[in-house]
Design an enzyme around this catalytic site. Structure first.
Site, PDB file in Angstrom:
ATOM      1  N   CYS A 144     -16.189 -71.954 -21.009  1.00 30.35           N
ATOM      2  CA  CYS A 144     -16.673 -72.006 -19.614  1.00 30.35           C
ATOM      3  C   CYS A 144     -15.540 -72.424 -18.672  1.00 30.35           C
ATOM      4  O   CYS A 144     -15.013 -73.532 -18.788  1.00 30.35           O
ATOM      5  CB  CYS A 144     -17.843 -72.988 -19.543  1.00 30.35           C
ATOM      6  SG  CYS A 144     -18.280 -73.538 -17.890  1.00 30.35           S
TER       7      CYS A 144
ATOM      8  N   CYS B 200     -16.245 -75.529 -16.612  1.00 32.08           N
ATOM      9  CA  CYS B 200     -16.122 -76.732 -17.448  1.00 32.08           C
ATOM     10  C   CYS B 200     -14.664 -77.143 -17.578  1.00 32.08           C
ATOM     11  O   CYS B 200     -14.330 -78.323 -17.476  1.00 32.08           O
ATOM     12  CB  CYS B 200     -16.700 -76.482 -18.839  1.00 32.08           C
ATOM     13  SG  CYS B 200     -18.431 -75.994 -18.836  1.00 32.08           S
TER      14      CYS B 200
END
Length: 97
Positions: free
Chosen positions: A22, A25
């Site tokens: 991600c 993230c």
């Protein structure tokens, strides 16, 4: 450490559910590190990869990453997903201290 113990390890605990694939993230990683340093000794911070903690992510109904949760005395008191400013995250945590 078990999750139920971890969320009670300090009066206020921050948990981040993230995924290694991600991009949001990955951009939050240095922000979370900074928050962790600023609150060292006061607030425990746990970062859990949803791919390695699938059952827990399902139990907590994690449907997007990153998802941040703040626990106070072992109970969830705040939850938000997505990238956010470090100062915003820090102020949210401090509001429960």
């Amino acid at each position: 450490m078990e999750y139920t113990e971890a969320i009670k390890s300090t009066p206020v605990v921050l948990v981040e559910f993230y995924a290694s694939w991600c991009q949001h993230c990955m951009r939050m990683m240095p922000v979370v590190e900074q928050v962790k340093e600023l609150l060292e000794g006061q607030v425990d911070v746990y970062q859990l990869d949803i791919d390695q903690n699938r059952k827990l992510a399902d139990v907590e109904n994690i449907d997007s990453t990153p998802t941040f949760m703040i626990y106070r005395d072992g109970k969830p008191v705040w939850r938000e997903s997505g990238e956010m400013d470090g100062q915003y995250l820090l102020s949210k945590i401090q509001s429960f201290m």
